[in-house]
Design a protein around this motif. Sequence first.
Motif, PDB file in Angstrom:
ATOM      1  N   ALA A 167     -12.671  48.868  12.271  1.00  0.00           N
ATOM      2  CA  ALA A 167     -11.398  49.105  10.498  1.00  0.00           C
ATOM      3  C   ALA A 167     -10.752  50.417   9.882  1.00  0.00           C
ATOM      4  O   ALA A 167     -11.106  51.726  10.545  1.00  0.00           O
ATOM      5  CB  ALA A 167     -12.450  48.496  10.013  1.00  0.00           C
ATOM      6  N   PHE A 178       1.098  63.193   4.990  1.00  0.00           N
ATOM      7  CA  PHE A 178      -0.473  62.238   5.065  1.00  0.00           C
ATOM      8  C   PHE A 178      -1.864  63.838   5.473  1.00  0.00           C
ATOM      9  O   PHE A 178      -2.390  63.803   4.870  1.00  0.00           O
ATOM     10  CB  PHE A 178      -1.263  60.882   5.335  1.00  0.00           C
ATOM     11  N   GLU A 199     -10.311  60.476   2.637  1.00  0.00           N
ATOM     12  CA  GLU A 199     -11.426  59.295   2.991  1.00  0.00           C
ATOM     13  C   GLU A 199     -12.006  59.656   4.232  1.00  0.00           C
ATOM     14  O   GLU A 199     -13.151  58.779   4.388  1.00  0.00           O
ATOM     15  CB  GLU A 199     -10.647  58.082   3.109  1.00  0.00           C
TER      16      GLU A 199
HETATM   17  O1  3ON Z   1     -10.576  54.901  10.046  1.00  0.00           O
HETATM   18  C1  3ON Z   1     -10.644  55.058  11.097  1.00  0.00           C
HETATM   19  C2  3ON Z   1     -11.550  55.762   9.856  1.00  0.00           C
HETATM   20  C3  3ON Z   1     -11.019  56.899   9.614  1.00  0.00           C
HETATM   21  C4  3ON Z   1     -11.568  56.880   7.444  1.00  0.00           C
HETATM   22  C5  3ON Z   1     -10.022  56.010  11.740  1.00  0.00           C
HETATM   23  C6  3ON Z   1      -9.206  56.992  11.350  1.00  0.00           C
HETATM   24  C7  3ON Z   1      -8.848  58.803  11.745  1.00  0.00           C
HETATM   25  C8  3ON Z   1      -7.613  56.158  10.776  1.00  0.00           C
HETATM   26  C9  3ON Z   1      -9.765  57.213   9.363  1.00  0.00           C
HETATM   27  C10 3ON Z   1      -8.884  58.630   9.086  1.00  0.00           C
HETATM   28  C11 3ON Z   1      -8.179  58.098   7.663  1.00  0.00           C
HETATM   29  C12 3ON Z   1      -7.129  58.740   6.399  1.00  0.00           C
HETATM   30  C13 3ON Z   1      -7.685  60.080   7.364  1.00  0.00           C
HETATM   31  C14 3ON Z   1      -6.604  57.835   6.100  1.00  0.00           C
HETATM   32  C15 3ON Z   1      -6.158  58.932   5.156  1.00  0.00           C
HETATM   33  C16 3ON Z   1      -4.438  58.333   4.685  1.00  0.00           C
HETATM   34  C17 3ON Z   1      -3.793  59.091   3.330  1.00  0.00           C
HETATM   35  C18 3ON Z   1      -3.997  60.608   3.825  1.00  0.00           C
HETATM   36  C19 3ON Z   1      -2.791  58.380   2.875  1.00  0.00           C
HETATM   37  C20 3ON Z   1      -2.382  57.024   2.335  1.00  0.00           C
HETATM   38  C21 3ON Z   1      -1.468  56.522   1.871  1.00  0.00           C
HETATM   39  C22 3ON Z   1      -1.144  55.563   1.303  1.00  0.00           C
HETATM   40  C23 3ON Z   1       0.014  54.582   0.919  1.00  0.00           C
HETATM   41  C24 3ON Z   1      -0.088  53.747   0.518  1.00  0.00           C
HETATM   42  C25 3ON Z   1       0.672  55.923   0.578  1.00  0.00           C
HETATM   43  C26 3ON Z   1       1.787  55.304   0.061  1.00  0.00           C
HETATM   44  C27 3ON Z   1       3.288  56.420   0.000  1.00  0.00           C
HETATM   45  C28 3ON Z   1       4.367  56.146  -0.556  1.00  0.00           C
HETATM   46  C29 3ON Z   1       5.222  55.190  -1.236  1.00  0.00           C
HETATM   47  C30 3ON Z   1       4.598  57.712  -0.577  1.00  0.00           C
HETATM   48  O2  3ON Z   1       4.888  57.809  -2.190  1.00  0.00           O
END
Ligand code: 3ON
Length: 495
Positions: A234, A69, A149
């Motif tokens: 959250a 990620f 995000e």
């Molecule tokens: O919550 C706060 C606000 C926020 C937006 C703090 C924080 C720093 C954790 C934050 C940032 C969050 C971010 C950058 C999240 C990025 C998520 C991302 C890149 C991917 C999520 C993927 C989810 C899933 C379920 C992926 C599944 C993948 C597979 C099954 C493999 O193929």
Amino acid sequence: FEAQEQISYTSKKSYSRNDWQGGYKSLKQEFDYWIDDIEEQIPPELKGTLFRNGPGLLDINGQTIHHPFDGDGMISRITFSNGRAHFSNRFVRTAGYLEEQKAGKILYRGVFGTQKPGGWLANAFDFKLKNIANTNVIYWGNKLLALWEAAEPHRLDPHTLETLGKEYFNGVLSEGEAFSAHPRFDPSCEFDDGKPCLVNFSIKPGLSTTFTIFELDTTGRIIRKHAHSVPGFAFIHDFAITPNYCIFFHNPVTFNPIPFALGMRGAGECIKFQPNQPTRIIIIPRRTLAQERRKGVQILETQSGFVFHHANAFEQGNEIIIDSICYESLPEVEPESDFRQTDFDALKPGQLWRFHLNLQDQSVRRNLLESRCCEFPTLHPEKVGRSHRYLYIGAAHASNGNAPLQAFLKMDLESGERQLWSAAPRGFASEPVFVPRPGSQKEDDGWVLALVYDASRDHSDVVILDGRNFNQGPVARLHLKHHIPYGLHGNFTPE
Ligand code: 3ON
Ligand code: FE
């Protein structure tokens, strides 16, 4: 004897971890070519472009990143016309990507644990975020946007995939303001004469959390923006919409910033799941006109659990019904562990649940729709926010236990029928995208498009399934000349 035991151990599984790992290698090259290695035939009526986003780099000049990620966003584009298909891919030229490629080393900490070389001292008190634009790509209002995000979108040229800069929607978004990677496309907005509109949100974390809702018209203008604050920290990745509401699952988590501040863990690794606290379901009206005398934000409670993705939601009488992929807990990313060594058996699978949210008495009822390990649910674009009959989801090959995605599941929620097409043992699945057949009337009349990593060739395929029937296998399988690292989300546009 040991070797024999090894064989019987692995033969129980539908995959080998070594094969699965092959999909997590950087793809450094950028391509542009007509796909000429095709099994069966691309349906001639299939016309348009599939855009995909995901981490293209799993290392910066040999320095491995800690979690996929954290990988720099790379857009893949597959254009279909007259039974042919063209492929191209480009990295999003974010400021951080350009700097790190020039320096040949990691210059930024990642949310999921990537650290700059030099140990915790080199990372302590560095709170800079690298906007890696790696989670989704949408085409809306004549703009191609790569989304992540925690920050603003990057705009790309849809023809060349060249990065044009960050997008602020005529100044409605401010510098650094987030625009989530999970917009929902309302096919017919009741408040805009039935025209389509895009609904998105952003999360501003803290001791209390601010949710901002954005609604964009078909020209890409933000026509509604409103913010709401709820108590507590959250971490919310996705949401769902109905004609009147936005629905969020506020999973029970706490955030301890100290290891992050001290340079020992990424921010995302400081989020701790709270199994003894309920999930709060936050329901925000899409419109808050006083004359409508709507209730304001409603907060309902249900069992503890962790949801990344929702399939869909709709209104029915006094209820909102929402289908979501739930995990028993949020797996903790251990700072010392290597994601490539994931022990799938040690983790709980994501499963599809249906929640009935009663707006009259504020009660929540839930029932399991599918126990098979699954992730990345999708549906017919016209059914977003409306009651749906079919869902298409990435799924494990086996019907129980936790495993990597190797298959695609079609669920008929009316008859209960399930159809599975599996790429096991050596194929690995990703998010499916449903494309309606032009002029079709039936909800499953269309194609399901997805990238599948084929470990036997160490290359990826574009797989086209018939949305009406998975049982006869793919309609076509397009062999790419290279692999594409496992990605996250994408969208199809008929243009
Ligand atoms: O919550 C706060 C606000 C926020 C937006 C703090 C924080 C720093 C954790 C934050 C940032 C969050 C971010 C950058 C999240 C990025 C998520 C991302 C890149 C991917 C999520 C993927 C989810 C899933 C379920 C992926 C599944 C993948 C597979 C099954 C493999 O193929
Ligand atoms: Fe997602």
